[in-house]
Design a protein around this motif. Sequence first.
Motif, short mmCIF file in Angstrom:
data_model
loop_
_atom_site.label_atom_id
_atom_site.label_comp_id
_atom_site.label_asym_id
_atom_site.label_seq_id
_atom_site.Cartn_x
_atom_site.Cartn_y
_atom_site.Cartn_z
N VAL A 1 87.11 150.93 -42.25
CA VAL A 1 86.55 151.61 -41.08
C VAL A 1 86.77 153.10 -41.25
CG1 VAL A 1 88.70 151.27 -39.77
CG2 VAL A 1 86.59 151.77 -38.56
N ASP A 2 85.74 153.88 -40.97
CA ASP A 2 85.90 155.33 -41.01
C ASP A 2 84.96 155.95 -39.99
OD1 ASP A 2 83.29 155.66 -42.49
OD2 ASP A 2 84.43 154.67 -44.06
N GLY A 3 85.34 157.11 -39.55
CA GLY A 3 84.55 157.80 -38.55
C GLY A 3 85.00 159.23 -38.42
N SER A 4 85.03 159.73 -37.19
CA SER A 4 85.43 161.11 -36.93
C SER A 4 86.52 161.18 -35.89
CB SER A 4 84.21 161.92 -36.46
OG SER A 4 83.62 161.31 -35.30
N GLY A 5 87.21 160.05 -35.65
CA GLY A 5 88.25 159.99 -34.64
C GLY A 5 89.53 160.69 -35.05
N PRO A 6 90.57 160.61 -34.23
CA PRO A 6 91.80 161.35 -34.49
C PRO A 6 92.58 160.88 -35.70
CG PRO A 6 92.06 159.91 -32.58
CD PRO A 6 90.60 159.91 -32.93
N TYR A 7 92.29 159.67 -36.20
CA TYR A 7 93.02 159.13 -37.35
C TYR A 7 92.06 158.54 -38.38
CZ TYR A 7 97.13 159.20 -34.26
OH TYR A 7 98.14 159.58 -33.41
N THR A 8 92.54 158.49 -39.61
CA THR A 8 91.97 157.62 -40.62
C THR A 8 92.85 156.37 -40.70
OG1 THR A 8 93.23 158.65 -42.40
CG2 THR A 8 91.03 159.54 -41.94
N MET A 9 92.33 155.29 -41.22
CA MET A 9 93.09 154.04 -41.25
C MET A 9 93.11 153.44 -42.64
SD MET A 9 93.09 150.43 -41.15
CE MET A 9 91.64 149.67 -40.40
N LYS A 10 94.31 153.06 -43.08
CA LYS A 10 94.47 152.33 -44.33
C LYS A 10 94.94 150.92 -44.00
CE LYS A 10 96.76 152.39 -48.85
NZ LYS A 10 97.71 153.12 -49.74
N ALA A 11 94.22 149.93 -44.47
CA ALA A 11 94.53 148.54 -44.16
C ALA A 11 95.30 147.88 -45.28
CB ALA A 11 93.24 147.76 -43.90
N GLU A 12 96.33 147.11 -44.92
CA GLU A 12 97.03 146.27 -45.87
C GLU A 12 96.68 144.83 -45.53
OE1 GLU A 12 101.61 145.16 -47.13
OE2 GLU A 12 101.12 147.21 -46.54
N VAL A 13 96.12 144.13 -46.50
CA VAL A 13 95.53 142.81 -46.26
C VAL A 13 96.20 141.77 -47.15
CG1 VAL A 13 93.38 141.47 -46.28
CG2 VAL A 13 93.34 143.91 -45.66
N LYS A 14 96.42 140.58 -46.59
CA LYS A 14 96.93 139.45 -47.34
C LYS A 14 96.18 138.20 -46.92
CE LYS A 14 101.18 136.86 -48.33
NZ LYS A 14 102.64 136.75 -48.02
N THR B 1 92.55 165.41 -40.35
CA THR B 1 92.60 166.88 -40.28
C THR B 1 91.25 167.48 -39.91
OG1 THR B 1 92.21 167.01 -42.67
CG2 THR B 1 94.51 167.01 -41.92
N HIS B 2 90.18 166.70 -40.01
CA HIS B 2 88.84 167.18 -39.65
C HIS B 2 88.50 166.91 -38.18
CE1 HIS B 2 87.47 168.20 -43.74
NE2 HIS B 2 88.14 167.12 -44.15
N TYR B 3 89.38 166.26 -37.47
CA TYR B 3 89.06 165.83 -36.11
C TYR B 3 88.85 167.02 -35.17
CZ TYR B 3 89.78 164.06 -31.36
OH TYR B 3 89.65 163.79 -30.02
N LYS B 4 87.75 166.96 -34.41
CA LYS B 4 87.49 167.90 -33.33
C LYS B 4 87.08 167.06 -32.12
CE LYS B 4 85.86 171.81 -36.13
NZ LYS B 4 86.05 171.20 -37.46
N GLY B 5 87.89 167.10 -31.09
CA GLY B 5 87.59 166.32 -29.90
C GLY B 5 88.56 166.65 -28.79
#
Length: 534
Positions: A196-209, A222-226
Amino acid sequence: MNRKTMVLTAAAGLLTPALTACGSAGGGGAGSGAIVVGTTDRFEAAAFAPAPFDPAYAYDAGAWNVLRQTVQTLMHTPRGGGQPVPEAASDCRFTDTTNQTYRCTLRPGLTFANGDPLGPEDVKFSIDRVLAIKDENGPASLLSTLDKIETKGEDTVVFHLKTPDATFPHKLATPATGIVNSKTYDARKLREGFEVDGSGPYTMKAEVKDNQLVRAVFSRNTHYKGDLKPQNDKVELRMFEDSESMGKALTDGSIHMVSRTLSPAQIQQFSATPPKGVKLVPLPGLEIRYLGFNTEAPVVKDKAVRQALAASIDRGKLIGKVYGKSAQPLYSLVPSSVSGHVNSFYNKYGDGDPQTAANLLRQAGIKTPVKLTLNYTKDHYGDGTAAEFEAIKAQLNATKLFDVTVQGTDWADFRPAQKKGDYAAYGLGWFPDYADADNFLAPFLEQDNFLGTPYANSTVRTKLIPESRRAADRNHAASAIGEMQDIVAEDVPVLPLWQGKQYVAARDGITGVEWSVNSISDLQLWELGRGVSG
């Protein structure tokens, strides 16, 4: 939150010793690094749920709580609730007197987290995509009043509605209208997996099993403007197999906070004798639980049977036996704290009144005891669900009017069977998309409704829902909202049971806990910080 089926409880075995050690909170609120939040929500990428975090598919509280951290919307709900305010937009408003044309101006300099520019065409692409895919499990029905989207210049989006809809700004604050990048999201296909990616306040890294998410790490974008103001650089959402193991991790300092879901026993324990260094924080909540009915199923097709069930159940005793202080009786689909609420079921049936139930069945010529199976999901609503349905069974069977059995099923099988109409009676829950009475009625009563129910009331669909949505001043919608609640109590396509209260628990030294979950159960991880938490 289909909408919005609360969240899956994690399967056994997800919390491995390696996971517990990796990223350990290391002593509660002290130190640096990620703030670690525990949850019993479960996220699985499988045939029945291939794209858990795609805005065109996601429509449950847990998935939306991931999207809210990562995918920006034009509007957002303020930390204390109330009317939505601009987020990716700098200004949004109706431009006509009939609430059918809504214009938003974007903030200057918006970009996605990868640096790609974000403009009006991205907003249009994202929302058109949800409507084009129209996944049966997705949130497209939430946008039923939207006709078309027009872009103007470099910063303007205009929404043209089919009918007046004063609630439309609330809908623009939901992940159903999350803005995604056309370079990473296909216009006609779901994005499978956990990316998942967008322009929100965070980026997300998923750990999957084994196709299940076991950890989501959110890092400041760091690119977030809101409009949001993150109080941390990194938050980790860690999945636990059950409330007990999650609570233990909190008390031993392995995690900093727990959001969903504390068991009723834990709430009682943490309230009476909180563990050292841990505080329990009560928060306003609008979760509801209810029984739904396939009104074409022979055993409940006669509304007298459904009415008798409504008269027979004693909500106070049910809550006292199973949920304690974490719930309160509910006598309408609309929670008591939402404007427009009417105690329609209590006004018509009282509470726990077998004599009224017997009269209803006798007058309708229904032979008793009525044999009925109540279906529930074993792994979706927390630790109290099985006990809740056993308590309901005991109450109903004690009347001698019903011969009830209960059947628990895993969510992966339960939800498709319920949607197909395989169950005459079943238990579900609802977290609202927004805190307006419309969102506790229309999703159950419109044509393309969340339940997939055959129940249809033409007065509700063609007159009352449109009438209520015309009212910009929501107090002026009270008459139509009240009439709908009375119709539901008369016809009983659904039977409201209780309204939940929210609790979070956190270790000392974590600030912003009181703002970390709002009344509609949005997880607001950006509010969490470190310091003296009072």
